[in-house]
Design a protein around this motif. Structure first.
Motif, PDB file in Angstrom:
ATOM      1  N   TYR A  99       0.851  -1.197   0.000  1.00 23.91           N
ATOM      2  CA  TYR A  99       0.000   0.000   0.000  1.00 23.91           C
ATOM      3  C   TYR A  99       0.880   1.238   0.000  1.00 23.91           C
ATOM      4  O   TYR A  99       2.098   1.168   0.235  1.00 23.91           O
ATOM      5  N   ASN A 100       0.258   2.361  -0.270  1.00 23.17           N
ATOM      6  CA  ASN A 100       0.931   3.646  -0.080  1.00 23.17           C
ATOM      7  C   ASN A 100       0.055   4.482   0.842  1.00 23.17           C
ATOM      8  O   ASN A 100      -1.098   4.091   1.120  1.00 23.17           O
ATOM      9  N   PRO A 101       0.569   5.609   1.363  1.00 26.64           N
ATOM     10  CA  PRO A 101      -0.204   6.344   2.373  1.00 26.64           C
ATOM     11  C   PRO A 101      -1.602   6.737   1.891  1.00 26.64           C
ATOM     12  O   PRO A 101      -2.523   6.891   2.692  1.00 26.64           O
ATOM     13  N   GLY A 102      -1.777   6.846   0.591  1.00 27.13           N
ATOM     14  CA  GLY A 102      -3.080   7.281   0.078  1.00 27.13           C
ATOM     15  C   GLY A 102      -4.100   6.167  -0.070  1.00 27.13           C
ATOM     16  O   GLY A 102      -5.292   6.444  -0.228  1.00 27.13           O
ATOM     17  N   ASN A 103      -3.664   4.891  -0.025  1.00 25.32           N
ATOM     18  CA  ASN A 103      -4.662   3.843  -0.314  1.00 25.32           C
ATOM     19  C   ASN A 103      -4.736   2.743   0.746  1.00 25.32           C
ATOM     20  O   ASN A 103      -5.314   1.690   0.493  1.00 25.32           O
ATOM     21  N   LEU A 104      -4.174   3.009   1.929  1.00 27.84           N
ATOM     22  CA  LEU A 104      -4.168   1.979   2.977  1.00 27.84           C
ATOM     23  C   LEU A 104      -5.589   1.476   3.291  1.00 27.84           C
ATOM     24  O   LEU A 104      -5.815   0.267   3.355  1.00 27.84           O
ATOM     25  N   GLU A 105      -6.524   2.393   3.469  1.00 31.79           N
ATOM     26  CA  GLU A 105      -7.881   1.961   3.851  1.00 31.79           C
ATOM     27  C   GLU A 105      -8.550   1.165   2.726  1.00 31.79           C
ATOM     28  O   GLU A 105      -9.270   0.201   2.982  1.00 31.79           O
ATOM     29  N   ASP A 106      -8.307   1.568   1.491  1.00 37.44           N
ATOM     30  CA  ASP A 106      -8.864   0.808   0.353  1.00 37.44           C
ATOM     31  C   ASP A 106      -8.291  -0.602   0.320  1.00 37.44           C
ATOM     32  O   ASP A 106      -8.990  -1.571   0.035  1.00 37.44           O
ATOM     33  N   ARG A 107      -6.995  -0.694   0.594  1.00 37.93           N
ATOM     34  CA  ARG A 107      -6.332  -2.006   0.585  1.00 37.93           C
ATOM     35  C   ARG A 107      -6.888  -2.904   1.692  1.00 37.93           C
ATOM     36  O   ARG A 107      -7.127  -4.087   1.494  1.00 37.93           O
ATOM     37  N   ARG A 108      -7.062  -2.284   2.875  1.00 39.40           N
ATOM     38  CA  ARG A 108      -7.613  -3.042   4.011  1.00 39.40           C
ATOM     39  C   ARG A 108      -9.010  -3.566   3.660  1.00 39.40           C
ATOM     40  O   ARG A 108      -9.344  -4.721   3.892  1.00 39.40           O
ATOM     41  N   LYS A 109      -9.815  -2.673   3.065  1.00 39.67           N
ATOM     42  CA  LYS A 109     -11.188  -3.043   2.698  1.00 39.67           C
ATOM     43  C   LYS A 109     -11.162  -4.180   1.659  1.00 39.67           C
ATOM     44  O   LYS A 109     -11.943  -5.138   1.750  1.00 39.67           O
ATOM     45  N   PHE A 110     -10.257  -4.066   0.710  1.00 45.34           N
ATOM     46  CA  PHE A 110     -10.143  -5.100  -0.327  1.00 45.34           C
ATOM     47  C   PHE A 110      -9.831  -6.458   0.310  1.00 45.34           C
ATOM     48  O   PHE A 110     -10.466  -7.475   0.012  1.00 45.34           O
ATOM     49  N   LEU A 111      -8.845  -6.463   1.228  1.00 41.61           N
ATOM     50  CA  LEU A 111      -8.472  -7.736   1.871  1.00 41.61           C
ATOM     51  C   LEU A 111      -9.630  -8.298   2.690  1.00 41.61           C
ATOM     52  O   LEU A 111      -9.913  -9.492   2.650  1.00 41.61           O
ATOM     53  N   LYS A 112     -10.299  -7.415   3.423  1.00 47.36           N
ATOM     54  CA  LYS A 112     -11.428  -7.857   4.263  1.00 47.36           C
ATOM     55  C   LYS A 112     -12.531  -8.470   3.401  1.00 47.36           C
ATOM     56  O   LYS A 112     -13.149  -9.472   3.769  1.00 47.36           O
ATOM     57  N   GLU A 113     -12.791  -7.822   2.254  1.00 45.11           N
ATOM     58  CA  GLU A 113     -13.835  -8.354   1.367  1.00 45.11           C
ATOM     59  C   GLU A 113     -13.428  -9.727   0.844  1.00 45.11           C
ATOM     60  O   GLU A 113     -14.241 -10.633   0.757  1.00 45.11           O
ATOM     61  N   ARG A 114     -12.134  -9.862   0.520  1.00 43.50           N
ATOM     62  CA  ARG A 114     -11.686 -11.142  -0.040  1.00 43.50           C
ATOM     63  C   ARG A 114     -11.740 -12.273   0.998  1.00 43.50           C
ATOM     64  O   ARG A 114     -12.038 -13.407   0.647  1.00 43.50           O
ATOM     65  N   ILE A 115     -11.437 -11.958   2.264  1.00 42.90           N
ATOM     66  CA  ILE A 115     -11.470 -13.062   3.253  1.00 42.90           C
ATOM     67  C   ILE A 115     -12.906 -13.398   3.675  1.00 42.90           C
ATOM     68  O   ILE A 115     -13.142 -14.418   4.319  1.00 42.90           O
ATOM     69  N   GLY A 116     -13.852 -12.525   3.298  1.00 45.79           N
ATOM     70  CA  GLY A 116     -15.272 -12.828   3.523  1.00 45.79           C
ATOM     71  C   GLY A 116     -15.591 -13.057   4.980  1.00 45.79           C
ATOM     72  O   GLY A 116     -15.231 -12.260   5.837  1.00 45.79           O
TER      73      GLY A 116
END
Ligand SMILES: C[S@@+](CC[C@H](N)C(=O)[O-])C[C@H]1O[C@@H](n2cnc3c(N)ncnc32)[C@H](O)[C@@H]1O
Length: 168
Positions: free
Chosen positions: A127-144
Protein backbone atom coordinates in the motif's frame (compact mmCIF):
# COMPACT_ATOMS: atom_id res chain seq x y z
CA UNK A 1 6.75 -11.95 -18.06
CA UNK A 2 6.81 -8.60 -16.29
CA UNK A 3 7.34 -9.92 -12.76
CA UNK A 4 10.24 -12.23 -13.47
CA UNK A 5 12.20 -9.41 -15.12
CA UNK A 6 12.14 -7.09 -12.12
CA UNK A 7 11.54 -9.53 -9.27
CA UNK A 8 15.17 -10.54 -8.68
CA UNK A 9 16.06 -6.95 -7.85
CA UNK A 10 13.45 -7.00 -5.05
CA UNK A 11 15.12 -9.81 -3.07
CA UNK A 12 16.67 -7.49 -0.46
CA UNK A 13 13.41 -5.60 0.07
CA UNK A 14 11.48 -8.86 0.31
CA UNK A 15 13.85 -10.37 2.89
CA UNK A 16 13.57 -7.24 5.02
CA UNK A 17 9.80 -7.68 4.88
CA UNK A 18 9.92 -11.41 5.69
CA UNK A 19 11.99 -10.79 8.85
CA UNK A 20 9.33 -8.37 9.99
CA UNK A 21 6.51 -10.83 9.20
CA UNK A 22 8.02 -13.29 11.68
CA UNK A 23 8.24 -10.50 14.28
CA UNK A 24 4.52 -9.82 13.76
CA UNK A 25 3.58 -13.22 15.25
CA UNK A 26 3.94 -14.94 18.55
CA UNK A 27 5.75 -18.26 18.22
CA UNK A 28 2.72 -20.51 18.84
CA UNK A 29 0.59 -18.77 16.24
CA UNK A 30 3.42 -18.81 13.73
CA UNK A 31 3.99 -22.53 14.29
CA UNK A 32 0.29 -23.21 13.67
CA UNK A 33 -0.09 -20.95 10.63
CA UNK A 34 2.99 -22.32 8.84
CA UNK A 35 2.59 -26.00 9.70
CA UNK A 36 1.27 -29.00 7.81
CA UNK A 37 0.20 -28.80 4.20
CA UNK A 38 0.54 -25.15 3.18
CA UNK A 39 -0.32 -23.61 -0.18
CA UNK A 40 1.55 -20.46 -1.24
CA UNK A 41 -0.49 -18.84 -3.99
CA UNK A 42 1.45 -16.53 -6.29
CA UNK A 43 4.69 -17.70 -4.68
CA UNK A 44 6.91 -16.10 -7.29
CA UNK A 45 10.46 -17.40 -7.09
CA UNK A 46 9.92 -18.77 -3.59
CA UNK A 47 11.94 -16.06 -1.85
CA UNK A 48 9.70 -16.44 1.20
CA UNK A 49 10.18 -20.20 1.30
CA UNK A 50 13.95 -19.90 0.96
CA UNK A 51 13.94 -17.38 3.78
CA UNK A 52 11.85 -19.71 6.00
CA UNK A 53 14.15 -22.64 5.27
CA UNK A 54 17.11 -20.55 6.42
CA UNK A 55 15.12 -19.81 9.59
CA UNK A 56 14.74 -23.56 10.18
CA UNK A 57 11.14 -24.14 9.07
CA UNK A 58 10.24 -27.54 7.61
CA UNK A 59 8.55 -26.94 4.25
CA UNK A 60 8.31 -30.57 3.17
CA UNK A 61 4.51 -30.30 2.80
CA UNK A 62 4.41 -26.86 1.21
CA UNK A 63 3.13 -26.35 -2.31
CA UNK A 64 4.10 -23.18 -4.18
CA UNK A 65 1.96 -22.20 -7.14
CA UNK A 66 2.56 -19.47 -9.69
CA UNK A 67 1.55 -19.02 -13.35
CA UNK A 68 4.92 -17.57 -14.39
CA UNK A 69 7.35 -20.30 -15.43
CA UNK A 70 10.27 -17.87 -15.34
CA UNK A 71 9.59 -17.16 -11.68
CA UNK A 72 9.19 -20.82 -10.70
CA UNK A 73 12.35 -21.72 -12.61
CA UNK A 74 14.44 -20.19 -9.87
CA UNK A 75 12.81 -22.10 -7.02
CA UNK A 76 14.20 -25.20 -5.32
CA UNK A 77 13.91 -27.42 -2.26
CA UNK A 78 10.10 -27.43 -2.04
CA UNK A 79 7.27 -28.47 -4.34
CA UNK A 80 6.46 -25.91 -7.04
CA UNK A 81 3.54 -26.00 -9.46
CA UNK A 82 2.80 -23.98 -12.53
CA UNK A 83 -0.79 -22.80 -12.27
CA UNK A 84 -3.24 -20.03 -11.56
CA UNK A 85 -5.07 -19.21 -8.36
CA UNK A 86 -8.16 -18.89 -10.54
CA UNK A 87 -8.19 -22.59 -11.48
CA UNK A 88 -6.83 -24.62 -8.61
CA UNK A 89 -6.40 -28.35 -9.26
CA UNK A 90 -7.15 -29.40 -5.67
CA UNK A 91 -10.08 -30.86 -3.77
CA UNK A 92 -11.88 -28.55 -1.31
CA UNK A 93 -10.23 -28.55 2.11
CA UNK A 94 -6.93 -29.96 0.78
CA UNK A 95 -4.68 -27.58 2.74
CA UNK A 96 -4.10 -26.97 6.45
CA UNK A 97 -2.97 -23.40 5.84
CA UNK A 98 -2.57 -20.92 3.03
CA UNK A 99 -0.46 -17.88 2.25
CA UNK A 100 -0.90 -15.33 -0.49
CA UNK A 101 1.62 -12.52 -0.23
CA UNK A 102 1.26 -9.57 -2.56
CA UNK A 103 -0.62 -11.68 -5.10
CA UNK A 104 -4.29 -11.67 -4.07
CA UNK A 105 -5.02 -8.61 -6.25
CA UNK A 106 -3.91 -10.67 -9.26
CA UNK A 107 -6.28 -13.57 -8.51
CA UNK A 108 -9.84 -12.96 -9.57
CA UNK A 109 -11.57 -16.00 -8.09
CA UNK A 110 -12.18 -17.10 -4.50
CA UNK A 111 -9.60 -19.67 -3.42
CA UNK A 112 -10.22 -20.07 0.31
CA UNK A 113 -12.22 -23.23 -0.42
CA UNK A 114 -8.88 -25.11 -0.57
CA UNK A 115 -8.49 -24.52 3.20
CA UNK A 116 -9.68 -26.95 5.86
CA UNK A 117 -12.05 -25.53 8.51
CA UNK A 118 -9.86 -24.04 11.25
CA UNK A 119 -7.04 -23.41 8.76
CA UNK A 120 -5.16 -20.12 8.68
CA UNK A 121 -4.72 -17.83 5.68
CA UNK A 122 -2.05 -15.12 5.69
CA UNK A 123 -2.80 -12.56 2.98
CA UNK A 124 -1.07 -9.30 2.22
CA UNK A 125 -1.02 -6.34 -0.13
CA UNK A 126 1.39 -3.47 -0.61
CA UNK A 127 0.00 0.00 0.00
CA UNK A 128 0.93 3.65 -0.08
CA UNK A 129 -0.20 6.34 2.37
CA UNK A 130 -3.08 7.28 0.08
CA UNK A 131 -4.66 3.84 -0.31
CA UNK A 132 -4.17 1.98 2.98
CA UNK A 133 -7.88 1.96 3.85
CA UNK A 134 -8.86 0.81 0.35
CA UNK A 135 -6.33 -2.01 0.58
CA UNK A 136 -7.61 -3.04 4.01
CA UNK A 137 -11.19 -3.04 2.70
CA UNK A 138 -10.14 -5.10 -0.33
CA UNK A 139 -8.47 -7.74 1.87
CA UNK A 140 -11.43 -7.86 4.26
CA UNK A 141 -13.84 -8.35 1.37
CA UNK A 142 -11.69 -11.14 -0.04
CA UNK A 143 -11.47 -13.06 3.25
CA UNK A 144 -15.27 -12.83 3.52
CA UNK A 145 -16.67 -14.43 6.66
CA UNK A 146 -13.35 -15.83 7.85
CA UNK A 147 -12.33 -14.73 11.34
CA UNK A 148 -9.60 -12.05 11.45
CA UNK A 149 -7.05 -13.36 13.97
CA UNK A 150 -4.38 -10.72 13.47
CA UNK A 151 -3.82 -7.66 11.38
CA UNK A 152 -0.57 -5.73 11.09
CA UNK A 153 1.32 -3.40 8.79
CA UNK A 154 4.95 -3.26 7.83
CA UNK A 155 6.39 0.07 6.87
CA UNK A 156 9.74 -0.14 5.13
CA UNK A 157 11.07 0.37 1.65
CA UNK A 158 7.79 -1.26 0.70
CA UNK A 159 4.73 -0.88 2.96
CA UNK A 160 2.44 -3.83 3.27
CA UNK A 161 -0.73 -4.71 5.15
CA UNK A 162 -1.17 -8.28 6.44
CA UNK A 163 -4.22 -10.11 7.68
CA UNK A 164 -4.12 -13.53 9.29
CA UNK A 165 -7.59 -15.04 9.00
CA UNK A 166 -8.99 -18.34 10.15
CA UNK A 167 -11.61 -20.38 8.37
CA UNK A 168 -14.65 -21.04 10.54
C1 LIG B 1 4.35 -9.35 -6.49
S1 LIG B 1 4.66 -11.03 -6.87
C2 LIG B 1 4.64 -11.73 -5.23
C3 LIG B 1 5.49 -12.95 -5.12
C4 LIG B 1 5.62 -13.56 -3.72
N1 LIG B 1 4.33 -13.94 -3.17
C5 LIG B 1 6.35 -12.63 -2.75
O1 LIG B 1 5.71 -12.05 -1.88
O2 LIG B 1 7.56 -12.53 -2.90
C6 LIG B 1 3.07 -11.53 -7.52
C7 LIG B 1 3.06 -12.97 -8.05
O3 LIG B 1 1.71 -13.34 -8.36
C8 LIG B 1 1.76 -14.17 -9.51
N2 LIG B 1 0.43 -14.22 -10.14
C9 LIG B 1 -0.09 -13.46 -11.12
N3 LIG B 1 -1.33 -13.88 -11.45
C10 LIG B 1 -1.59 -14.96 -10.67
C11 LIG B 1 -2.70 -15.86 -10.57
N4 LIG B 1 -3.78 -15.73 -11.33
N5 LIG B 1 -2.61 -16.87 -9.67
C12 LIG B 1 -1.52 -17.02 -8.88
N6 LIG B 1 -0.45 -16.20 -8.95
C13 LIG B 1 -0.48 -15.17 -9.82
C14 LIG B 1 2.85 -13.52 -10.37
O4 LIG B 1 3.34 -14.40 -11.37
C15 LIG B 1 3.88 -13.16 -9.34
O5 LIG B 1 4.82 -14.19 -9.14
Amino acid sequence: MFFSKIYKSWKGIQEEKYKRILLGFDTDLLAKAFSGKVLDLGSGSGFFEKFLQKEGFNLSKWVCLDPDMDMLGRSGGFLCMLGSGNYLPFKPGSFDNLICLDSIHLIREDFFWVLKPGGFALVSLFYNPGNLEDRRKFLKERIGNMETVKEFQIEGRESEIFILARKR
